[in-house]
Design an enzyme around this catalytic site. Structure first.
Site, PDB file in Angstrom:
ATOM      1  N   THR A 142       0.815  -1.222   0.000  1.00 55.77           N
ATOM      2  CA  THR A 142       0.000   0.000   0.000  1.00 55.77           C
ATOM      3  C   THR A 142       0.848   1.272   0.000  1.00 55.77           C
ATOM      4  O   THR A 142       1.879   1.341   0.682  1.00 55.77           O
ATOM      5  CB  THR A 142      -0.924  -0.005   1.235  1.00 55.77           C
ATOM      6  N   GLY A 147      -4.082   1.923  -2.750  1.00 53.18           N
ATOM      7  CA  GLY A 147      -4.295   0.809  -1.821  1.00 53.18           C
ATOM      8  C   GLY A 147      -5.016  -0.316  -2.540  1.00 53.18           C
ATOM      9  O   GLY A 147      -4.408  -1.293  -2.981  1.00 53.18           O
ATOM     10  N   SER A 148      -6.324  -0.134  -2.730  1.00 55.76           N
ATOM     11  CA  SER A 148      -7.107  -1.150  -3.452  1.00 55.76           C
ATOM     12  C   SER A 148      -6.552  -1.356  -4.855  1.00 55.76           C
ATOM     13  O   SER A 148      -6.470  -2.475  -5.350  1.00 55.76           O
ATOM     14  CB  SER A 148      -8.569  -0.711  -3.562  1.00 55.76           C
ATOM     15  N   GLU A 258      -2.872 -14.443   2.590  1.00 57.72           N
ATOM     16  CA  GLU A 258      -3.106 -13.372   3.571  1.00 57.72           C
ATOM     17  C   GLU A 258      -4.606 -13.285   3.908  1.00 57.72           C
ATOM     18  O   GLU A 258      -4.996 -13.169   5.068  1.00 57.72           O
ATOM     19  CB  GLU A 258      -2.599 -12.062   2.960  1.00 57.72           C
ATOM     20  N   GLY A 356     -23.690  -1.431  29.195  1.00 64.33           N
ATOM     21  CA  GLY A 356     -22.653  -0.428  29.487  1.00 64.33           C
ATOM     22  C   GLY A 356     -21.285  -1.065  29.650  1.00 64.33           C
ATOM     23  O   GLY A 356     -20.265  -0.486  29.261  1.00 64.33           O
TER      24      GLY A 356
HETATM   25  C1  LIG Z   1      -3.997  -1.245  10.419  1.00 64.89           C
HETATM   26  C2  LIG Z   1      -3.663  -1.504   8.985  1.00 64.89           C
HETATM   27  C3  LIG Z   1      -2.601  -2.357   8.666  1.00 64.89           C
HETATM   28  C4  LIG Z   1      -2.235  -2.560   7.348  1.00 64.89           C
HETATM   29  N1  LIG Z   1      -1.130  -3.321   7.051  1.00 64.89           N
HETATM   30  C5  LIG Z   1      -0.644  -3.324   5.790  1.00 64.89           C
HETATM   31  C6  LIG Z   1       0.613  -3.914   5.491  1.00 64.89           C
HETATM   32  O1  LIG Z   1       1.286  -4.496   6.354  1.00 64.89           O
HETATM   33  N2  LIG Z   1       1.072  -3.846   4.210  1.00 64.89           N
HETATM   34  C7  LIG Z   1       0.374  -3.221   3.216  1.00 64.89           C
HETATM   35  O2  LIG Z   1       0.857  -3.171   2.091  1.00 64.89           O
HETATM   36  N3  LIG Z   1      -0.830  -2.653   3.461  1.00 64.89           N
HETATM   37  C8  LIG Z   1      -1.346  -2.678   4.729  1.00 64.89           C
HETATM   38  N4  LIG Z   1      -2.561  -2.080   4.983  1.00 64.89           N
HETATM   39  C9  LIG Z   1      -3.279  -1.423   3.895  1.00 64.89           C
HETATM   40  C10 LIG Z   1      -4.601  -2.037   3.483  1.00 64.89           C
HETATM   41  O3  LIG Z   1      -4.429  -3.259   2.827  1.00 64.89           O
HETATM   42  C11 LIG Z   1      -5.337  -0.992   2.644  1.00 64.89           C
HETATM   43  O4  LIG Z   1      -5.734   0.038   3.536  1.00 64.89           O
HETATM   44  C12 LIG Z   1      -6.521  -1.537   1.880  1.00 64.89           C
HETATM   45  O5  LIG Z   1      -6.116  -2.395   0.864  1.00 64.89           O
HETATM   46  C13 LIG Z   1      -7.399  -0.422   1.284  1.00 64.89           C
HETATM   47  O6  LIG Z   1      -6.646   0.495   0.565  1.00 64.89           O
HETATM   48  P1  LIG Z   1      -6.807   2.079   0.848  1.00 64.89           P
HETATM   49  O7  LIG Z   1      -6.690   2.273   2.313  1.00 64.89           O
HETATM   50  O8  LIG Z   1      -5.851   2.802  -0.014  1.00 64.89           O
HETATM   51  O9  LIG Z   1      -8.271   2.393   0.443  1.00 64.89           O
HETATM   52  P2  LIG Z   1      -8.776   2.901  -1.020  1.00 64.89           P
HETATM   53  O10 LIG Z   1      -8.245   1.985  -2.051  1.00 64.89           O
HETATM   54  O11 LIG Z   1      -8.495   4.347  -1.148  1.00 64.89           O
HETATM   55  O12 LIG Z   1     -10.336   2.669  -0.904  1.00 64.89           O
HETATM   56  C14 LIG Z   1     -11.212   3.620  -0.299  1.00 64.89           C
HETATM   57  C15 LIG Z   1     -12.637   3.120  -0.479  1.00 64.89           C
HETATM   58  O13 LIG Z   1     -12.939   3.010  -1.866  1.00 64.89           O
HETATM   59  C16 LIG Z   1     -13.384   1.695  -2.154  1.00 64.89           C
HETATM   60  N5  LIG Z   1     -12.949   1.283  -3.488  1.00 64.89           N
HETATM   61  C17 LIG Z   1     -11.706   1.381  -4.037  1.00 64.89           C
HETATM   62  N6  LIG Z   1     -11.697   0.832  -5.255  1.00 64.89           N
HETATM   63  C18 LIG Z   1     -12.949   0.382  -5.497  1.00 64.89           C
HETATM   64  C19 LIG Z   1     -13.567  -0.302  -6.582  1.00 64.89           C
HETATM   65  N7  LIG Z   1     -12.890  -0.640  -7.685  1.00 64.89           N
HETATM   66  N8  LIG Z   1     -14.881  -0.611  -6.482  1.00 64.89           N
HETATM   67  C20 LIG Z   1     -15.585  -0.291  -5.371  1.00 64.89           C
HETATM   68  N9  LIG Z   1     -15.047   0.345  -4.306  1.00 64.89           N
HETATM   69  C21 LIG Z   1     -13.742   0.665  -4.373  1.00 64.89           C
HETATM   70  C22 LIG Z   1     -12.749   0.833  -1.086  1.00 64.89           C
HETATM   71  O14 LIG Z   1     -13.444  -0.406  -0.944  1.00 64.89           O
HETATM   72  C23 LIG Z   1     -12.864   1.741   0.122  1.00 64.89           C
HETATM   73  O15 LIG Z   1     -14.145   1.634   0.662  1.00 64.89           O
HETATM   74  C24 LIG Z   1      -2.969  -1.933   6.310  1.00 64.89           C
HETATM   75  C25 LIG Z   1      -4.060  -1.109   6.618  1.00 64.89           C
HETATM   76  C26 LIG Z   1      -4.387  -0.876   7.934  1.00 64.89           C
HETATM   77  C27 LIG Z   1      -5.534   0.061   8.219  1.00 64.89           C
END
Ligand SMILES: Cc1cc2nc3c(=O)[nH]c(=O)nc-3n(C[C@H](O)[C@H](O)[C@H](O)COP(=O)(O)OP(=O)(O)OC[C@H]3O[C@@H](n4cnc5c(N)ncnc54)[C@H](O)[C@@H]3O)c2cc1C
Length: 395
Positions: A142, A147-148, A258, A356
């Protein structure tokens, strides 16, 4: 099988174990469970404040719990995939989602690509010490702007003689502050689409690797989560993990393990909250009787138990496919989606049943909700799981 002249009694609470498990798994479960309850669970509250110490890795390495399904030649236990499920399930007894996640990132997310794609030299240098708990791993997919959409990452690795120069940033990286190295997803050829990604093994003490920020979170407080920067980080060409240009496919494979292990953790976490709450409902009285004897509350337990059981069966059957050589992306996505959803629903209902007390830290139920909430986001959001499942039908 009963015959017509016997009185048939229902097997409520039947203790028959699932067919994927053997006596050996039971023994492993017992030994991991005893360790978790004795050495980890007592520190759960303290580690919410401080994050868990690195010594947990060394201790679990000594006990052989960090390489349950890796070959013995690398210091592993040579077990099957179900041993990893047992670990994920027993870690729920620590009452600390953050601890369970930090360990799972190491055992089931960062090290499997080294085992599957790594050279012999990389396995000796990284996998062997990881199994011993002497090296701590992290996984960097990420980024602040992607991210996604993994294909949208911007971290670049550019070849320069015998080296690669890496620039970019990664965020939300579990174990990012404590890790000795990171399995890093980069782009090596931005014009090659899905064939332009490459994985690297990057030591975290190299010049240019910056652990920028410890991120503050809603839950999973026992884990550390980092924002990382890579500024002109030079790595040798043999730091490439797997095939050059095939990193996207490698990381998509990694994500399946994972997600499945995350799903197993969700089921175990939900079961733990259910068990605690059942105990509470049998003791807490209102209007002259135990609250669990109200039909409304009884039905809440029935709903929760049904959800947990359905998710568990989905996880076990998917693990059975995985263990038997299938690459069941649709079922893994379903298991991940369903288990994460039900874990959050169950945790929420458990807070409700506690009244509570459920809102108070000392009962530990609010923590389950905060910790579990991550699972609908991390490792692929609900929406992404739905999309993967939908697309698998040709839509
Ligand atoms: C505590 C924590 C630990 C983590 N650990 C790791 C780690 O060790 N290594 C690592 O690489 N990552 C890690 N992550 C990252 C995690 O995998 C990502 O946060 C996740 O994949 C979502 O990406 P984003 O946060 O960029 O959300 P975004 O991709 O910005 O998404 C935001 C919203 O848009 C929606 N969305 C995006 N694309 C689409 C689509 N095509 N269709 C419909 N809806 C969509 C998503 O579902 C979400 O609701 C961690 C995250 C957290 C919070």
């Amino acid at each position: 099988m009963a015959s017509a002249d016997t009185v048939l009694k229902p097997d409520f609470a039947s203790g028959r174990r699932h067919f994927i498990f053997t006596d050996e798994h039971d023994r492993l479960r017992e030994s991991i469970g005893a360790f978790v309850e004795k050495e980890l669970a007592p520190h759960a509250d303290e580690w919410e404040e401080t994050t868990f110490p690195d010594s947990v890795f060394r201790r679990m390495g000594e006990l052989g719990f960090l390489g349950l399904s890796y070959p013995e030649e690398y210091g592993g236990q040579g077990g099957d995939y179900y041993c990893n499920l047992v670990l994920a399930e027993e870690m729920a007894k620590s009452n600390s989602g953050g601890l369970a996640m930090g360990i799972a990132v190491h055992t089931d997310m960062a090290t499997p690509p080294i085992h599957l794609f790594g050279t012999e030299e990389q396995k000796q240098r990284y996998l062997v010490p990881c199994i011993k708990g002497e090296k701590i791993s992290s996984l960097g997919i990420t980024e602040p702007d992607a991210g996604s959409d993994v294909s949208g990452i911007k971290t670049r690795a550019v070849r320069d003689g015998d080296e690669y120069v890496i620039n970019g940033s990664k965020t939300y990286i579990t174990n990012g502050h404590r890790a000795d190295f990171i399995v890093l997803v980069t782009k090596t050829d931005p014009d090659a689409g899905y064939d332009g990604f490459t994985l690297f093994l990057v030591d975290m003490d190299l010049p240019g690797v910056i652990r920028e920020k410890k991120l503050q979170k809603l839950g999973m407080h026992a884990s550390d989560t980092a924002l990382l920067a890579f500024q002109d980080v030079r790595v040798p060409a043999d730091a490439v993990l797997g095939q050059i240009g095939k990193g996207f496919y490698h990381i998509m494979w990694e994500l399946q393990g994972e997600r499945l292990i995350g799903a197993a953790g969700c089921v175990a976490g939900a079961q733990r909250a259910f068990d605690k709450t059942l105990q509470y409902a049998l003791e807490r009285k209102a209007f002259g009787r135990e609250i669990g004897r109200f039909q409304v509350i009884r039905h809440k337990f029935a709903e929760m138990a049904t959800k947990i059981e359905s998710a568990r069966q989905l996880v076990y059957m998917t693990a059975w496919r995985f263990q038997n050589g299938e690459y069941p992306v649709r079922e893994i996505s379903m298991a991940k989606l369903h288990a994460a959803r039900i874990a959050v629903e169950v945790a929420d209902e458990c807070i409700q049943i506690h009244g509570g007390a459920g809102y108070m830290k000392e009962y530990g139920i609010e923590r389950v909700w905060r910790d579990m909430r991550l699972n609908r986001i991390g490792a692929g959001t609900d929406e992404i799981m739905l999309d993967v499942i939908g697309r698998s039908y040709g839509l």
